[in-house]
Design a protein around this motif. Structure first.
Motif, PDB file in Angstrom:
ATOM      1  N   VAL A   1     -75.671  84.315  -8.207  1.00  0.00           N
ATOM      2  CA  VAL A   1     -74.349  83.957  -8.745  1.00  0.00           C
ATOM      3  C   VAL A   1     -73.204  84.531  -7.926  1.00  0.00           C
ATOM      4  O   VAL A   1     -72.066  84.043  -8.015  1.00  0.00           O
ATOM      5  N   ASP A   2     -73.438  85.545  -7.134  1.00  0.00           N
ATOM      6  CA  ASP A   2     -72.374  86.145  -6.329  1.00  0.00           C
ATOM      7  C   ASP A   2     -72.244  85.516  -4.951  1.00  0.00           C
ATOM      8  O   ASP A   2     -71.381  85.923  -4.167  1.00  0.00           O
ATOM      9  N   ASP A   3     -73.073  84.533  -4.649  1.00  0.00           N
ATOM     10  CA  ASP A   3     -73.073  83.950  -3.317  1.00  0.00           C
ATOM     11  C   ASP A   3     -72.040  82.842  -3.153  1.00  0.00           C
ATOM     12  O   ASP A   3     -71.787  82.052  -4.064  1.00  0.00           O
ATOM     13  N   CYS A   4     -71.476  82.803  -1.955  1.00  0.00           N
ATOM     14  CA  CYS A   4     -70.640  81.697  -1.504  1.00  0.00           C
ATOM     15  C   CYS A   4     -71.446  80.970  -0.430  1.00  0.00           C
ATOM     16  O   CYS A   4     -71.669  81.518   0.658  1.00  0.00           O
ATOM     17  N   ILE A   5     -71.897  79.778  -0.745  1.00  0.00           N
ATOM     18  CA  ILE A   5     -72.844  79.068   0.112  1.00  0.00           C
ATOM     19  C   ILE A   5     -72.186  77.854   0.746  1.00  0.00           C
ATOM     20  O   ILE A   5     -71.475  77.102   0.073  1.00  0.00           O
ATOM     21  N   VAL A   6     -72.401  77.670   2.043  1.00  0.00           N
ATOM     22  CA  VAL A   6     -71.900  76.490   2.740  1.00  0.00           C
ATOM     23  C   VAL A   6     -73.100  75.701   3.248  1.00  0.00           C
ATOM     24  O   VAL A   6     -74.060  76.271   3.764  1.00  0.00           O
ATOM     25  N   ILE A   7     -73.041  74.385   3.058  1.00  0.00           N
ATOM     26  CA  ILE A   7     -74.154  73.504   3.425  1.00  0.00           C
ATOM     27  C   ILE A   7     -73.588  72.380   4.277  1.00  0.00           C
ATOM     28  O   ILE A   7     -72.696  71.650   3.840  1.00  0.00           O
ATOM     29  N   SER A   8     -74.093  72.224   5.485  1.00  0.00           N
ATOM     30  CA  SER A   8     -73.599  71.167   6.376  1.00  0.00           C
ATOM     31  C   SER A   8     -74.570  69.997   6.369  1.00  0.00           C
ATOM     32  O   SER A   8     -75.778  70.170   6.500  1.00  0.00           O
TER      33      SER A   8
ATOM     34  N   ILE B   1     -78.198  77.470  -9.920  1.00  0.00           N
ATOM     35  CA  ILE B   1     -78.220  78.929  -9.851  1.00  0.00           C
ATOM     36  C   ILE B   1     -76.892  79.511 -10.320  1.00  0.00           C
ATOM     37  O   ILE B   1     -76.841  80.600 -10.889  1.00  0.00           O
ATOM     38  N   GLY B   2     -75.805  78.753 -10.094  1.00  0.00           N
ATOM     39  CA  GLY B   2     -74.477  79.234 -10.471  1.00  0.00           C
ATOM     40  C   GLY B   2     -73.757  79.959  -9.362  1.00  0.00           C
ATOM     41  O   GLY B   2     -72.965  80.891  -9.621  1.00  0.00           O
ATOM     42  N   CYS B   3     -73.999  79.553  -8.111  1.00  0.00           N
ATOM     43  CA  CYS B   3     -73.334  80.199  -6.981  1.00  0.00           C
ATOM     44  C   CYS B   3     -71.811  80.148  -7.152  1.00  0.00           C
ATOM     45  O   CYS B   3     -71.251  79.161  -7.633  1.00  0.00           O
ATOM     46  N   LYS B   4     -71.159  81.201  -6.715  1.00  0.00           N
ATOM     47  CA  LYS B   4     -69.720  81.356  -6.906  1.00  0.00           C
ATOM     48  C   LYS B   4     -68.925  80.258  -6.211  1.00  0.00           C
ATOM     49  O   LYS B   4     -67.952  79.725  -6.766  1.00  0.00           O
ATOM     50  N   ALA B   5     -69.309  79.919  -4.999  1.00  0.00           N
ATOM     51  CA  ALA B   5     -68.676  78.821  -4.252  1.00  0.00           C
ATOM     52  C   ALA B   5     -69.771  78.012  -3.580  1.00  0.00           C
ATOM     53  O   ALA B   5     -70.723  78.580  -3.024  1.00  0.00           O
ATOM     54  N   ILE B   6     -69.627  76.687  -3.637  1.00  0.00           N
ATOM     55  CA  ILE B   6     -70.590  75.767  -3.003  1.00  0.00           C
ATOM     56  C   ILE B   6     -69.768  74.817  -2.145  1.00  0.00           C
ATOM     57  O   ILE B   6     -69.022  73.978  -2.655  1.00  0.00           O
TER      58      ILE B   6
ATOM     59  N   ALA C   1     -70.695  70.654  -5.820  1.00  0.00           N
ATOM     60  CA  ALA C   1     -69.899  71.289  -4.769  1.00  0.00           C
ATOM     61  C   ALA C   1     -68.527  71.677  -5.318  1.00  0.00           C
ATOM     62  O   ALA C   1     -67.850  70.869  -5.959  1.00  0.00           O
ATOM     63  N   THR C   2     -68.118  72.907  -5.079  1.00  0.00           N
ATOM     64  CA  THR C   2     -66.798  73.368  -5.512  1.00  0.00           C
ATOM     65  C   THR C   2     -65.732  73.069  -4.476  1.00  0.00           C
ATOM     66  O   THR C   2     -64.545  72.999  -4.805  1.00  0.00           O
TER      67      THR C   2
END
Length: 374
Positions: free
Chosen positions: A190-197, A213-218, A236-237
């Motif tokens: 939940v604390d992760d900021c994840i970037v997906i290309s 999962i509830g990642c902080k930023a997607i 995606a946020t």
């Protein structure tokens, strides 16, 4: 006794019109193989990598004629004498194969089997007349195929209909890779900021997993607004369209979306070195950059050694989301049944005879994950 059927045979690059449905004859089963009647097969970019490249370019894993396809679903027709986990009539989903004997397989990381390339990309003879088979252990672009027993996942207990099998055919590669990279490889939280290309099937499956999962930023990256719009509906946020952007601008936008300091997890499905370099740069200290997209031979990434060392970033590759398929496939089916893995938003069905439309729809971005049905 040989078995008669039909298959989508690739006798050269798709763009040269050298794919066609043909009658084929399959050899007899070995002890460790299964004869499967296919219901459907998803089309993956890896099929085009191996089936739309000129043989003369000497790209490893590219040869003709062959039957591709590695996201199959269907029913067991016959089993070899050493097969115990399926029997005739069982519904199955298909995935990659592996040797099971090397030190990597024995340590539990079968998707990184040291013989993975030869077993999955080169395959073995299955179809008579010099037509290659067992692509990823299955060559599922066929009405019937001789499949490695290691590629077969029994889903009888999931109580799936034939239409369910069609829909879920892509679980064994692209969707497994995207979701598994987030859950098993990155171990996102939940604390992760994840970037997906790359918002294709792999990337969007990663977006869905990150949302669950509830990642902080997607943060989703692509060049097509239609795919980015879909990414937003899936969780995606933030989205970034890189069309016309300098890579320095991409770096700045990733950092801005990730609390102003950069991503904690980066997953690349594009294998486009400048973009991968931007994701490395945009990662915060101790960030993970995971290479999932398959680059062409000779593709390289330049990393400034001193700053990379000081920042404690990690850049590494992952195959198939580190999946143990007998575990990951049922898990994804469970997510789908719970409404957490909306596969239906990613796919479009095509009759096998209309394979050309399916491939073109994927190339243009009209369809995320085309599925051909038999």
């Amino acid at each position: 006794m040989a078995f008669q059927s039909k298959a989508l045979v690739c006798r050269g690059p798709f763009s040269q019109g050298k794919w066609a449905i043909e009658p084929v004859q399959l050899r007899e089963l070995r002890d460790d193989e299964v004869l499967v009647e296919m219901v459907a097969s998803g089309i993956c970019h890896t099929d085009l990598h191996c089936g739309n490249t000129n043989f003369e370019k000497n790209v490893p894993g590219v040869y003709y004629p062959r039957v591709l396809g590695h996201e199959g679903s269907g029913y067991v027709v016959q089993t070899g004498s050493s097969i115990t986990h399926v029997q005739p009539g069982d519904p199955v989903l298909l995935s990659y194969s592996y040797c099971g004997e090397c030190y990597v397989c024995k340590e539990g990381l079968r998707s990184h089997c040291i013989r993975f390339f030869d077993i999955n990309f080169i395959g073995e003879p299955v179809f008579e007349g010099g037509i290659g088979g067992r692509f990823f252990g299955q060559s599922s672009f066929a009405k019937h195929s001789v499949v490695s027993g290691k590629s077969v996942v029994n889903v009888k207990s999931a109580d799936l209909t034939r239409d369910d099998l069609k829909l879920l055919a892509p679980l064994g590669c692209g969707l497994q890779t995207g979701s598994g990279t987030v859950v098993k490889v990155a171990k996102a939280g939940v604390d992760d900021c994840i970037v997906i290309s790359g918002m294709g099937g792999v990337g969007l499956a990663a977006v869905i997993a990150a949302k669950n999962i509830g990642c902080k930023a997607i943060i989703g990256i692509d060049r097509l607004d239609s795919r980015l719009d879909l990414a937003k509906t899936l969780g995606a946020t933030h989205v970034i369209n890189t069309t016309g952007l300098e890579m320095s601008d991409t770096v700045a936008r990733i950092r801005e979306a990730a609390e102003g300091i950069g991503s904690t997890i980066s997953i690349d499905t594009t294998a486009f070195p400048p973009l991968v370099g931007a994701m490395v740069e945009a990662s915060r200290y101790m960030g993970k950059i995971i290479q999932v997209g398959t680059g062409m031979p000779g593709a390289t990434l330049d990393i400034p050694m001193q700053t990379f060392m000081v920042s404690a970033k990690q850049y590494f590759g992952a195959v198939q989301g580190h999946a143990k398929t007998e575990e990951s496939v049922p898990q994804m089916i469970g997510w789908w049944k719970e409404g957490k893995f909306p596969v239906e938003k990613l796919v479009k069905m095509y009759d096998a005879e209309d394979f050309a439309s399916a491939v073109k729809a994927m190339e243009t971005g009209e369809t995320i994950k085309p599925i051909i049905t038999w």
